[in-house]
Design a protein around this motif. Structure first.
Motif, PDB file in Angstrom:
ATOM      1  N   LEU A 273       0.845  -1.186   0.000  1.00  0.00           N
ATOM      2  CA  LEU A 273       0.000   0.000   0.000  1.00  0.00           C
ATOM      3  C   LEU A 273       0.884   1.242   0.000  1.00  0.00           C
ATOM      4  N   LYS A 274       1.042   1.848  -1.166  1.00  0.00           N
ATOM      5  CA  LYS A 274       1.828   3.067  -1.339  1.00  0.00           C
ATOM      6  C   LYS A 274       0.936   4.117  -2.000  1.00  0.00           C
ATOM      7  N   LEU A 275       0.975   5.329  -1.508  1.00  0.00           N
ATOM      8  CA  LEU A 275       0.182   6.421  -2.069  1.00  0.00           C
ATOM      9  C   LEU A 275       1.117   7.546  -2.502  1.00  0.00           C
ATOM     10  N   PHE A 276       0.890   8.083  -3.696  1.00  0.00           N
ATOM     11  CA  PHE A 276       1.714   9.174  -4.206  1.00  0.00           C
ATOM     12  C   PHE A 276       0.818  10.373  -4.519  1.00  0.00           C
ATOM     13  N   ILE A 277       1.133  11.508  -3.920  1.00  0.00           N
ATOM     14  CA  ILE A 277       0.412  12.751  -4.183  1.00  0.00           C
ATOM     15  C   ILE A 277       1.268  13.570  -5.146  1.00  0.00           C
TER      16      ILE A 277
END
Length: 315
Positions: A273-277
């Motif tokens: 679970l990786k999130l990139f803004i």
């Protein structure tokens, strides 16, 4: 290789270089995180453009890499200080590719164990115009801690320098108006972004995040959220069924804050679970992303004492 054969070889390479470069990219996406034995093409003239697979890294950039060339006379050039490293970018496998779903377990898992999705890092560089003919060595160091190729830096890549003067390839492509334009490699390189990481090992059922940003610097409408998807199955011993890393992500912003909600009813290992803004280049200052709140839950709905990290990369 005598000069006549060398000239013929180069003439063929000039005519087919674009096709071969595209074919190389096709091959690369089926072999994530590989490190080349030779450059592509394997033989080039002084001043020509070459490319090489340099592993799999989310952190590697042309500004951080070390790249030198040593020719047949042992003369060495620092390609980065000479401005000859044109781009370092990542390729990703097409979602329907056979290897995306049916590779050996280690191939699908190794990149995630290094902290990032499966990627193939590619270096594109021009050769010095005064490099001497003969066998040469390209020495590369990623200077990154997340290379999933298993090859330690620095490493060496062989190429043959042919006699004659070459030229930098602009990778021209046709446009809709009937003209041509040079490839803009900067569009392949990462946009400025913040990465949200949940660590690894913890099974997450849901998460709710609130991130603030400086709206005097960044228009909220320009924010996008990228969430890589994993196709890792079970374990090395027992592959099991697909679907163990499924998750649903919903997000919106109100001009002041960004809200991200994650739902994984069956549970997802935090490492996947990786999130990139992401946001556009050219801001007047840092957007000052800040993780205001983070609530994380297990599959039963019970709160988990887990604080995600937020790291900003201005690029």
């Amino acid at each position: 290789m005598n000069s006549a054969i060398a000239n013929l070889f180069h003439a063929v390479m000039v005519r087919t270089n674009k096709t071969l470069f595209v074919w190389m990219l096709i091959m690369l996406v089926g072999l994530p995180a590989c490190t080349s034995v030779n450059t592509f093409p394997m033989a080039a003239r002084a001043g020509d453009t070459v490319s090489v697979m340099v592993g799999g890294s989310e952190l590697a950039r042309k500004e951080t890499m070390s790249v030198t060339l040593t020719d047949a006379t042992s003369q060495t050039w620092d390609l980065k200080s000479l401005g000859l490293v044109r781009s370092v970018f990542n390729l990703r496998t097409e979602g329907r590719a056979y290897g995306m779903h049916y590779s050996p377990y280690l191939d699908s898992y190794i990149s995630w164990s290094a902290g990032h999705e499966p990627v193939q890092t590619v270096l594109v560089a021009d050769l010095p115009v005064n490099v001497n003919p003969g066998m040469a060595t390209l020495n590369v160091s990623l200077n990154a801690t997340d290379n999933s190729s298993g090859i330690a830096s620095p490493f060496s890549v062989k190429l043959e320098i042919l006699a004659g003067a070459g030229s930098s390839d602009q990778f021209l492509h046709r446009n809709a108006g009937g003209g041509s334009a040079a490839a803009d490699f900067s569009r392949f390189e990462p946009a400025p972004h913040a990465k949200i990481d949940f660590g690894n090992g913890t099974i997450i059922g849901a998460a709710s995040l609130t991130i603030s940003f400086n709206n005097a610097v960044l228009n909220g409408n320009d924010i996008n959220v990228y969430v890589p998807e994993s196709t890792v199955r079970g374990s090395f011993i027992s592959p099991g069924a697909f679907g163990a890393t499924q998750r649903m992500v919903y997000w919106h912003q109100d001009g002041l804050k960004l809200y991200i909600d994650v739902v994984a009813p069956q549970g997802i290992d935090a490492r996947y679970l990786k999130l990139f803004i992401v946001h556009p280049r050219g801001l007047s200052a840092s957007p000052s992303f800040s993780l205001v709140s983070a609530s994380v839950y297990d599959t039963s709905g019970a709160a988990i004492a887990l604080q995600p990290s937020l790291t900003y990369y201005s690029y």
